[in-house]
Design an enzyme around this catalytic site. Structure first.
Site, short mmCIF file in Angstrom:
data_model
loop_
_atom_site.label_atom_id
_atom_site.label_comp_id
_atom_site.label_asym_id
_atom_site.label_seq_id
_atom_site.Cartn_x
_atom_site.Cartn_y
_atom_site.Cartn_z
N LYS A 9 0.84 -1.22 0.00
CA LYS A 9 0.00 0.00 0.00
C LYS A 9 0.87 1.26 0.00
CE LYS A 9 -2.06 -1.07 3.88
NZ LYS A 9 -1.36 -2.34 4.20
N ARG A 84 -9.73 1.39 8.34
CA ARG A 84 -9.27 0.04 8.66
C ARG A 84 -10.29 -0.72 9.49
NH1 ARG A 84 -3.46 0.64 8.48
NH2 ARG A 84 -2.38 -1.17 9.29
N ARG A 123 11.71 -5.63 4.83
CA ARG A 123 11.49 -4.22 4.48
C ARG A 123 12.50 -3.31 5.20
NH1 ARG A 123 5.76 -1.61 5.35
NH2 ARG A 123 5.96 -2.57 7.39
N ARG A 149 11.39 -1.08 10.71
CA ARG A 149 10.29 -0.75 11.63
C ARG A 149 10.24 -1.75 12.78
NH1 ARG A 149 5.05 0.48 8.01
NH2 ARG A 149 4.10 -0.72 9.70
N ARG A 160 -0.37 -8.41 13.31
CA ARG A 160 -0.95 -7.39 12.41
C ARG A 160 -1.79 -8.06 11.33
NH1 ARG A 160 4.39 -4.85 10.69
NH2 ARG A 160 3.14 -3.78 9.11
P1 AP5 Z 1 4.85 -1.65 1.80
O1 AP5 Z 1 4.53 -0.82 0.62
O2 AP5 Z 1 5.61 -1.01 2.92
O3 AP5 Z 1 3.53 -2.40 2.34
P2 AP5 Z 1 2.27 -1.82 3.12
O4 AP5 Z 1 1.08 -2.50 2.58
O5 AP5 Z 1 2.28 -0.33 3.13
O6 AP5 Z 1 2.62 -2.42 4.55
P3 AP5 Z 1 2.55 -1.75 5.99
O7 AP5 Z 1 3.27 -2.71 6.91
O8 AP5 Z 1 3.08 -0.34 6.00
O9 AP5 Z 1 1.05 -1.78 6.26
P4 AP5 Z 1 0.38 -1.76 7.59
O10 AP5 Z 1 -1.02 -1.59 7.16
O11 AP5 Z 1 0.63 -2.91 8.50
O12 AP5 Z 1 1.14 -0.59 8.37
P5 AP5 Z 1 0.74 0.92 8.67
O13 AP5 Z 1 1.96 1.73 8.61
O14 AP5 Z 1 -0.44 1.34 7.86
O15 AP5 Z 1 5.65 -2.94 1.27
C1 AP5 Z 1 6.13 -3.93 2.17
C2 AP5 Z 1 7.46 -4.50 1.64
O16 AP5 Z 1 7.22 -5.24 0.44
C3 AP5 Z 1 8.50 -3.43 1.28
O17 AP5 Z 1 9.76 -3.90 1.62
C4 AP5 Z 1 8.36 -3.28 -0.26
O18 AP5 Z 1 9.59 -2.88 -0.88
C5 AP5 Z 1 7.96 -4.69 -0.66
N1 AP5 Z 1 7.05 -4.73 -1.81
C6 AP5 Z 1 5.98 -3.92 -2.03
N2 AP5 Z 1 5.35 -4.27 -3.17
C7 AP5 Z 1 6.05 -5.33 -3.68
C8 AP5 Z 1 5.89 -6.14 -4.87
N3 AP5 Z 1 4.89 -5.92 -5.73
N4 AP5 Z 1 6.79 -7.12 -5.07
C9 AP5 Z 1 7.81 -7.36 -4.19
N5 AP5 Z 1 8.00 -6.61 -3.05
C10 AP5 Z 1 7.13 -5.61 -2.81
O19 AP5 Z 1 0.22 0.80 10.18
C11 AP5 Z 1 1.11 0.51 11.22
C12 AP5 Z 1 0.35 0.51 12.54
O20 AP5 Z 1 -0.25 1.81 12.78
C13 AP5 Z 1 -0.82 -0.48 12.63
O21 AP5 Z 1 -0.39 -1.78 13.01
C14 AP5 Z 1 -1.68 0.19 13.71
O22 AP5 Z 1 -1.15 -0.03 14.99
C15 AP5 Z 1 -1.53 1.68 13.39
N6 AP5 Z 1 -2.54 2.14 12.43
C16 AP5 Z 1 -2.32 2.63 11.18
N7 AP5 Z 1 -3.46 2.99 10.58
C17 AP5 Z 1 -4.45 2.71 11.47
C18 AP5 Z 1 -5.87 2.82 11.42
N8 AP5 Z 1 -6.49 3.31 10.32
N9 AP5 Z 1 -6.57 2.44 12.50
C19 AP5 Z 1 -5.97 1.96 13.62
N10 AP5 Z 1 -4.62 1.80 13.73
C20 AP5 Z 1 -3.88 2.17 12.65
#
Ligand code: AP5
Length: 207
Positions: A9, A84, A123, A149, A160
């Protein structure tokens, strides 16, 4: 952008925001910025993020409400990691309706669970630019100032993913019923996923 942790994402949202000249609003990034800055919000959410649980809806919704008021969101925004939960999706619906706005597209990036764990544990993020890399699939350039991270440890990743299935996956039906969900194969190469999402987004924005 909707999809499990590690679906890509953030990777896609950053590129898409640049190409479409829209703001990139990532709730995860906003929480991490607050933690780094040592703000009251940061102190409140630090342990929650480290555990892999979700931040309470009221806190998250207020944060997004404030963020969407910023000048760079006037033309629109790519929402990454929000909504979410069902209450968050409903609150977003009210917020957008009040502004006479709507969701054009909810891109669902689909990736299998086995792939997610490998992606997240490999990552790395550049501290200076915020760019996302992967040690194997998207190697960082020499000289990048990399960090990992804290919530990318394997046991937290599994928590997660479980949170995603319990709270976020039900939104797929919600967005499908609203006619905005479109599914993308997140196991294609990064550039290929991007091309497909950009084409779909341009079509929806023009409609
Ligand atoms: P990446 O693009 O970083 O993936 P992502 O889907 O963004 O993963 P996140 O871990 O950031 O999502 P998340 O939803 O758990 O975390 P968030 O920060 O939102 O890609 C991942 C890896 O794969 C990278 O190394 C990339 O290079 C590689 N990659 C990507 N595409 C690829 C492909 N096509 N092929 C090969 N490799 C690829 O949330 C973190 C925390 O914040 C949550 O756990 C929660 O505690 C809190 N939080 C955030 N939003 C909310 C909400 N709305 N409500 C409540 N709590 C929340």
């Amino acid at each position: 952008m909707i999809g499990p942790p590690g679906a890509g994402k953030g990777t896609q949202a950053k590129e898409l925001a640049g190409l479409l000249e829209l703001a990139h609003v990532s709730t995860g990034d906003l929480f991490r910025d607050n933690i780094r800055a040592g703000s009251a919000l940061g102190k409140r959410v630090e342990e929650i993020l480290a555990s892999g649980a979700l931040v309470p809806d009221a806190v998250t919704i207020e944060l997004v409400r404030e963020r969407l008021r910023a000048q760079d969101c006037v033309r629109g925004a790519i929402l990454d990691g929000f909504p979410r939960t069902l209450p968050q999706a409903e609150a977003l619906g009210v917020l957008l309706a009040e502004a006479g706005d709507k969701i054009n597209l909810a891109p669902y990036i689909k990736v299998s669970d086995q792939v997610l764990v490998e992606r997240l544990t490999g990552r790395r993020t550049d501290r200076r630019t915020g760019k996302i890399y992967h040690v194997k699939y998207n190697p960082p350039p020499a000289g990048a100032d990399l960090e990992q991270r804290p919530d990318d440890a394997e046991h937290t990743v599994r928590r997660r993913i479980a949170e995603y299935y319990a709270n976020t996956a039900p939104l797929l039906e919600y967005f499908r019923a609203a006619g905005v969900l479109q599914e993308f194969d997140g196991e294609l190469a990064i550039g290929d996923v991007l091309k497909l999402i950009v084409t779909a987004a341009r079509e929806r924005l023009a409609a």
